[in-house]
Write a protein that holds these residues in place. Sequence first.
Motif, PDB file in Angstrom:
ATOM      1  N   TYR A   1      -4.910  19.036   1.944  1.00 28.00           N
ATOM      2  CA  TYR A   1      -4.322  20.512   2.104  1.00 28.00           C
ATOM      3  C   TYR A   1      -4.473  21.969   0.977  1.00 28.00           C
ATOM      4  CZ  TYR A   1      -3.022  19.097   6.926  1.00 28.00           C
ATOM      5  OH  TYR A   1      -3.298  18.635   7.911  1.00 28.00           O
TER       6      TYR A   1
ATOM      7  N   HIS B   1      -3.357  19.005  18.456  1.00 29.20           N
ATOM      8  CA  HIS B   1      -4.337  18.224  18.623  1.00 29.20           C
ATOM      9  C   HIS B   1      -3.511  16.373  18.902  1.00 29.20           C
ATOM     10  CE1 HIS B   1      -3.221  16.798  14.355  1.00 29.20           C
ATOM     11  NE2 HIS B   1      -3.483  14.738  14.837  1.00 29.20           N
TER      12      HIS B   1
ATOM     13  N   ASP C   1      -3.239  12.208  18.640  1.00 34.15           N
ATOM     14  CA  ASP C   1      -4.526  11.204  18.107  1.00 34.15           C
ATOM     15  C   ASP C   1      -4.437  10.084  19.040  1.00 34.15           C
ATOM     16  OD1 ASP C   1      -3.005  12.425  16.038  1.00 34.15           O
ATOM     17  OD2 ASP C   1      -3.536  11.381  14.561  1.00 34.15           O
TER      18      ASP C   1
ATOM     19  N   LEU D   1       7.930  19.476   7.152  1.00 35.98           N
ATOM     20  CA  LEU D   1       7.739  17.807   6.712  1.00 35.98           C
ATOM     21  C   LEU D   1       7.173  18.133   4.292  1.00 35.98           C
ATOM     22  CD1 LEU D   1       5.112  16.591   8.258  1.00 35.98           C
ATOM     23  CD2 LEU D   1       7.548  16.435   8.598  1.00 35.98           C
TER      24      LEU D   1
ATOM     25  N   LEU E   1       6.677  10.357   8.565  1.00 38.94           N
ATOM     26  CA  LEU E   1       6.753   9.900  10.623  1.00 38.94           C
ATOM     27  C   LEU E   1       6.320   9.590  11.031  1.00 38.94           C
ATOM     28  CD1 LEU E   1       8.073  13.031  12.068  1.00 38.94           C
ATOM     29  CD2 LEU E   1       5.927  13.568  11.935  1.00 38.94           C
TER      30      LEU E   1
ATOM     31  N   HIS F   1       0.390  17.671  18.348  1.00 38.31           N
ATOM     32  CA  HIS F   1       1.280  18.403  17.006  1.00 38.31           C
ATOM     33  C   HIS F   1       0.063  18.851  16.219  1.00 38.31           C
ATOM     34  CE1 HIS F   1      -1.081  14.446  16.616  1.00 38.31           C
ATOM     35  NE2 HIS F   1      -1.058  14.980  15.047  1.00 38.31           N
TER      36      HIS F   1
ATOM     37  N   ILE G   1      -0.178  21.304  11.631  1.00 41.05           N
ATOM     38  CA  ILE G   1       0.147  21.592  11.021  1.00 41.05           C
ATOM     39  C   ILE G   1      -0.322  23.634  11.136  1.00 41.05           C
ATOM     40  CG2 ILE G   1      -0.155  22.016   8.252  1.00 41.05           C
ATOM     41  CD1 ILE G   1       1.545  19.722   9.579  1.00 41.05           C
TER      42      ILE G   1
ATOM     43  N   ARG H   1      -1.145  20.076  -0.733  1.00 45.22           N
ATOM     44  CA  ARG H   1      -0.704  19.261   0.297  1.00 45.22           C
ATOM     45  C   ARG H   1      -1.169  17.763   0.464  1.00 45.22           C
ATOM     46  NH1 ARG H   1       0.310  18.131   5.664  1.00 45.22           N
ATOM     47  NH2 ARG H   1       1.661  16.224   6.696  1.00 45.22           N
TER      48      ARG H   1
ATOM     49  N   ASN I   1      -1.557  14.599   3.703  1.00 45.35           N
ATOM     50  CA  ASN I   1      -1.004  13.558   3.906  1.00 45.35           C
ATOM     51  C   ASN I   1      -2.163  12.349   4.946  1.00 45.35           C
ATOM     52  OD1 ASN I   1      -1.353  13.459   7.724  1.00 45.35           O
ATOM     53  ND2 ASN I   1       0.952  13.628   6.847  1.00 45.35           N
TER      54      ASN I   1
ATOM     55  N   THR J   1      -2.406   8.861   7.554  1.00 44.98           N
ATOM     56  CA  THR J   1      -2.366   8.677   8.026  1.00 44.98           C
ATOM     57  C   THR J   1      -2.410   7.458   8.635  1.00 44.98           C
ATOM     58  OG1 THR J   1      -3.262  10.012   9.833  1.00 44.98           O
ATOM     59  CG2 THR J   1      -1.481  10.750  10.181  1.00 44.98           C
TER      60      THR J   1
HETATM   61  C1  MD6 Z   1      -0.710  16.430   8.873  1.00 42.76           C
HETATM   62  N1  MD6 Z   1      -0.488  14.704  10.691  1.00 42.76           N
HETATM   63  O1  MD6 Z   1       0.604  16.084   8.687  1.00 42.76           O
HETATM   64  C2  MD6 Z   1      -1.448  16.133  10.302  1.00 42.76           C
HETATM   65  N2  MD6 Z   1      -0.909  12.409  13.104  1.00 42.76           N
HETATM   66  O2  MD6 Z   1      -1.284  16.803   8.021  1.00 42.76           O
HETATM   67  C3  MD6 Z   1      -0.950  14.433  12.176  1.00 42.76           C
HETATM   68  O3  MD6 Z   1      -1.538  15.230  12.355  1.00 42.76           O
HETATM   69  C4  MD6 Z   1      -0.246  13.275  12.548  1.00 42.76           C
HETATM   70  O4  MD6 Z   1       1.433  13.335  11.140  1.00 42.76           O
HETATM   71  C5  MD6 Z   1      -0.813  11.621  13.907  1.00 42.76           C
HETATM   72  C6  MD6 Z   1       0.703  11.310  13.564  1.00 42.76           C
HETATM   73  C7  MD6 Z   1       1.517  11.892  12.593  1.00 42.76           C
HETATM   74  C8  MD6 Z   1       1.033  13.224  11.859  1.00 42.76           C
END
Ligand code: MD6
Length: 200
Positions: A106, A115, A117, A154, A160, A171, A173, A189, A191, A193
């Motif tokens: 990001y 969305h 997963d 976060l 997480l 969930h 962002i 940033r 992330n 997963t």
């Molecule tokens: C993010 N995270 O933190 C996007 N998906 O940028 C997610 O879409 C996510 O944090 C599944 C499980 C944990 C997550």
Amino acid sequence: MQPGLRYLPGHLGTDEQRLLVEALRTAVAEAPLFIPVMPRTGRPFTVRMTNLGPLGWVSDRAGYRYQPSHPETGRPWPAIPDRLLALWRAVSGYPHDPEACLVNFYNGGAKMGLHRDADEEDLAAPVLSVSLGDTAVFRMGGPERGGRTETLKLASGDVLVMGGSSRLCYHGIDRVLPGTSTLLKDGGRINLTLRRVTRP
Ligand code: MD6
Ligand code: FE
């Protein structure tokens, strides 16, 4: 918080975060970040992505799927670094290793819409997320779109684990807060997963 959701703030120390970023720089040199597009509409995502591991998650006009190679280079995705496998073994509570590590980057105004997963065959395994760099405003909802949501910030080093009944919750962002971390030289940033895709 949703049952099955585990939030481990500051789980990774700064040295560990730096080593992870170093490993990611090497991986991204081999598997460059690309801009995925939405199924059907072809609308670009605001995040850039790549993957590590035997399978990687991609989105294009044809849909969402896991595939063994990078969509632009055609090469296999780089391996998941050992330190990420160690983290999965320590905190996932799942007896088989992950097969995919999705890397989302990001910057600027990048965000991620709500969305679920749900493209994995093995929904018994949790999804483990690692945040690096600037703090993100993470929105967590329930199993239905349009339900009540709450936000969680976060920060760099936070982990997480979305398992149990949180595994299929919505969930996203909302935004990333610029200037909240010095981990990444140019801000932004990352992330990660980690996911188990196939049933063992
Ligand atoms: C993010 N995270 O933190 C996007 N998906 O940028 C997610 O879409 C996510 O944090 C599944 C499980 C944990 C997550
Ligand atoms: Fe997600």
